[in-house]
Scaffold this active site. Structure first.
Site, PDB file in Angstrom:
ATOM      1  N   ALA A  79      -9.338   5.449   5.590  1.00 49.42           N
ATOM      2  CA  ALA A  79      -9.147   6.535   6.364  1.00 49.42           C
ATOM      3  C   ALA A  79     -10.396   7.369   6.783  1.00 49.42           C
ATOM      4  CB  ALA A  79      -8.076   7.468   5.901  1.00 49.42           C
ATOM      5  N   GLY A  80     -10.865   7.705   8.009  1.00 52.86           N
ATOM      6  CA  GLY A  80     -11.886   8.333   8.297  1.00 52.86           C
ATOM      7  C   GLY A  80     -13.131   7.592   8.710  1.00 52.86           C
ATOM      8  N   LYS A 100       0.692  -1.064  -0.085  1.00 52.51           N
ATOM      9  CA  LYS A 100       0.050  -0.079   0.122  1.00 52.51           C
ATOM     10  C   LYS A 100       1.032   1.314   0.085  1.00 52.51           C
ATOM     11  CE  LYS A 100      -3.346   2.537   2.758  1.00 52.51           C
ATOM     12  NZ  LYS A 100      -3.650   2.869   4.050  1.00 52.51           N
ATOM     13  N   ASN A 149      -9.167   0.898  10.889  1.00 53.72           N
ATOM     14  CA  ASN A 149      -8.266   0.348  12.429  1.00 53.72           C
ATOM     15  C   ASN A 149      -8.947   1.071  13.503  1.00 53.72           C
ATOM     16  OD1 ASN A 149      -6.064   1.062  14.263  1.00 53.72           O
ATOM     17  ND2 ASN A 149      -5.372  -0.721  13.183  1.00 53.72           N
ATOM     18  N   THR A 150      -8.787   2.449  13.391  1.00 55.78           N
ATOM     19  CA  THR A 150      -9.023   3.136  14.742  1.00 55.78           C
ATOM     20  C   THR A 150     -10.409   2.897  15.301  1.00 55.78           C
ATOM     21  OG1 THR A 150      -7.677   4.847  13.831  1.00 55.78           O
ATOM     22  CG2 THR A 150      -8.783   5.288  15.869  1.00 55.78           C
ATOM     23  N   GLY A 208      -7.955  10.061  11.353  1.00 52.75           N
ATOM     24  CA  GLY A 208      -8.054  10.158  12.728  1.00 52.75           C
ATOM     25  C   GLY A 208      -9.301  11.299  13.137  1.00 52.75           C
TER      26      GLY A 208
END
Lengths: 417, 257
Positions: free
Chosen positions: B184-185, B97, B206-207, B158
């Site tokens: 992301a997001g 990636k 992930n988060t 994030g």
């Protein structure tokens, strides 16, 4: 109240004592702290004027509770908001600031905490900085590690599990040359994944050389951003030149370093102004060098050998916490390092709010890691410490304690490319 | 669901459309992602794995899971290529990636450098999944550069703001023939579901998992949400769900023959 910094060693010659006293009491005997010395590169940066003019105009007393509450409600913290958060008016809102700071830290760093350790390889110094244990008039055991000794110290530290190291020296070009430091960086690359430097400021090409030797992060403490106060504390040596020191991080980035660390030593001057200037130094440089990784630390004055009375005056833990929360809210993306000058309980608390990096297994002396890590007495001489630390936890203890706080200890997040 | 509905990336096929992102890493997270979210691809930040503690990271990865090393930490194409080659030397396989950031504040990807890196790595035999800002021209360049998919961001990393770039991701889904993986997001299963319903090929997160109170339950929530969104997409949404809507009285009703 002021700190009483001046201490006379009885080992100094009468001529040296006389010179020391003259420097301390007769400003006209001191060189112009705004004038560059020979060999110092001038980069004509625009950052200096931006930071210093804002700092000079800052009146922390003009902010009110209303300004603080507005700052906490804004999604993005402006420079004006940050000034309010640093002001005395924000003190009653410390818990709310901490809550907000914790959210920002989590967004950008998750629940991680980075561990590192400093390694002092020499404590020779040509400066007379009145608050520092390494100052050239202080009667301490001086030492400079040779290649084999550096290798041995690094091995002891690496065996403890540490993967990031910060190399430090006293400020002496003649005793600790750039080449000497470069060789230490090359050795460090054998044992560690990340090598940072905290040495005397150098020119762009010298930073480039040190980067090629394996260092990738440069930390320089401005100590205080108030140049008039700076002049009364740094009486002799290269460090006396205020603007050359100010531009050190920018030269490091121009020389190819990946990141830079910033700090004022709180307790030397008006800490709110110093905190403002430190953060604006980061803020403006980040806008100019957006790829660079930035970090802030927030040390307070500590006792030194031959002067155990030195203290951070009006910067109590509560004020320190306020500064760190304000830093986090204003600059959510920067690393924040908390020194072993602070207590175990303070460090455990602040890593859950704002700090992202913490040192462990710390010695500020020279050549004493094996003794401090294993208790094994060695026959060689040791160099004395720069200041007294407060939190003496080992790497292993820190790793366990951070995990117990619910944080994930990270030993390296970095690749030298 | 149709039996042959598989995600194809390079020379591999996957049943799962959930990819575990890097960032926060722990054994329990990997376990939950594989067992409860059904992940078959796990991202690995080479720079985070570059530690003695994690030297045996490959031992953590369950058999049958494809490792997707990322180039985070790279500031330009050359650095990304070096990190990708290091990952291959470490035994991480040919998937990579590409992540190139030249901004430490927002961590937004640099599309221009990403296109360059994708071209170099694709020529070198990598299966390249580039992380990108959802720009149509850059996505087309990535196709031409040999990417195996494109990975547009939903919102700043994030930020937990979900599909802030929704309109632009939809354009990529409509115009780009490669799988579009949203990265992301994505903070909630509902956002993952929405992206899948739009036609995204897979979701990376992930988060959202790592910080959940109940990791296992959240992992299975993502699995269900992604499956629901995919089913809705395959079912070809009716007029309630389609963009634009339609008038109940036909505008062309006046036409006589």
């Amino acid at each position: 109240m002021e700190n009483r910094f001046f201490v006379d060693s009885d080992k100094l010659s009468p001529a040296a004592i006389e010179k020391k006293h003259r420097l301390e009491h007769d400003p006209s005997s001191r060189t112009d702290h705004m004038a560059y010395m020979e060999g110092m590169e001038v980069i004509h940066s625009d950052i200096y004027a931006k930071v210093i003019s804002q700092m000079k105009a800052y009146d922390s007393g003009q902010y009110t509770a209303k300004d603080v509450l507005a700052a906490l409600e804004h999604e993005t913290c402006s420079v004006e908001d940050f000034k309010a958060l640093l002001s005395p008016a924000a003190e009653p809102y410390l818990e709310r600031m901490a809550q907000r700071a914790k959210i920002e830290t989590g967004k950008h760093f998750g629940n991680t905490v980075y561990l590192f350790t400093p390694l002092y390889i020499a404590n020779y110094c040509e400066n007379y900085c009145v608050y520092c244990g390494f100052n050239c008039y202080n009667d301490i055991q001086r030492m400079k590690l040779n290649r084999e000794q550096i290798d041995h110290e690094m091995k002891v530290i690496a065996d403890s599990g540490m993967e990031e190291i910060l190399l430090l020296t006293g400020e002496s070009r003649s005793k600790s040359s750039v080449e000497y430091i470069g060789e230490a960086c090359k050795l460090a690359r054998k044992y560690f994944r990340m090598v940072g430097l905290e040495i005397y400021p150098v020119n762009t090409e010298e930073y480039r050389y040190l980067h090629e030797c394996g260092a990738d992060y440069v930390t320089v403490f401005q100590e205080t951003y108030d140049s008039d106060k700076y002049e009364t504390l740094h009486l002799l040596g290269h460090k006396r030149v205020f603007p050359y020191r100010f531009d050190a991080q920018e030269r490091a980035l121009m020389g190819g370093m990946r990141g830079a660390g910033f700090s004022a030593l709180l307790g030397l001057s008006d800490f709110r102004r110093d905190a403002l200037a430190s953060a604006l130094h980061v803020y403006y440089l980040q806008r100019k060098y957006p790829h660079a990784e930035m970090s802030l630390s927030c040390p307070r004055l500590r006792p030194i050998i031959n002067n155990d009375k030195i203290n951070p005056l009006d910067v109590h833990e509560k004020q320190l916490c306020q500064v760190l929360c304000a830093y986090r809210i204003f600059l959510p993306f920067v690393g924040i390092t908390v020194s072993s000058r602070e207590s175990e309980s303070f460090r455990n608390g602040i890593v859950r709010i704002a700090a992202t990096k913490i040192s462990a297994g710390v010695s500020t002396g020279i050549g004493d890691h094996e003794e401090k890590y294993s208790g094994k007495e060695s026959d060689g001489t040791k160099g004395d410490e720069q200041f007294e630390i407060s939190d003496a936890r080992s790497f292993g203890e820190m790793y366990r304690d951070m995990a117990a706080e619910g944080l994930q200890p990270v030993l390296n997040d970095y690749l030298y490319v | 669901m149709q039996k042959e509905d598989q995600l194809v990336l390079g020379n591999k096929t996957f049943q799962s459309r959930f990819i575990l992102g890097s960032g926060k890493y722990s054994l329990s997270l990997i376990e939950a992602a594989v067992r409860d979210a059904g992940a078959e691809i796990i991202t690995l930040a080479v720079r985070r794995a570059n530690t003695k503690e994690h030297e045996n990271i490959l031992d953590y990865i369950p058999k049958g899971v494809t490792l997707l090393p990322n180039t985070s930490g790279a500031r330009n194409a050359e650095e990304a290529v070096r990190i990708a080659r290091l990952a291959r030397e470490l035994g991480c396989g040919d998937f990579v990636k590409v992540e190139i950031m030249r901004d430490s504040k927002y961590l937004l990807p640099d599309n221009h450098e990403t296109v360059k890196a994708t071209e170099m790595l694709a020529k070198d035999g990598f299966v390249v999944l580039p992380y990108m800002y959802p720009d149509l021209y850059a996505a087309r360049d990535l196709v031409n550069a040999g990417a195996a998919a494109v990975m547009p961001l939903a919102s700043p990393i994030g930020s937990n703001k979900g599909l802030a770039t929704k309109e632009f991701i939809q354009i990529l889904i409509d115009e780009i023939d490669l799988p579009v993986i949203v990265d992301a997001g994505i903070g909630r299963p509902s956002q993952a579901c929405e992206a899948m319903e739009m036609g995204a090929a897979a979701i990376m997160a992930n988060t959202a998992l790592a910080t959940a109170g109940d990791l296992t339950l959240m992992a299975s929530a993502f699995k269900d949400a992604i499956a629901a969104g995919r089913k809705a997409y395959l079912a070809k949404p009716g007029r309630v769900l389609t963009r634009g809507g339609s008038a109940s009285d036909p505008l062309t009703g006046f036409l006589r023959d």
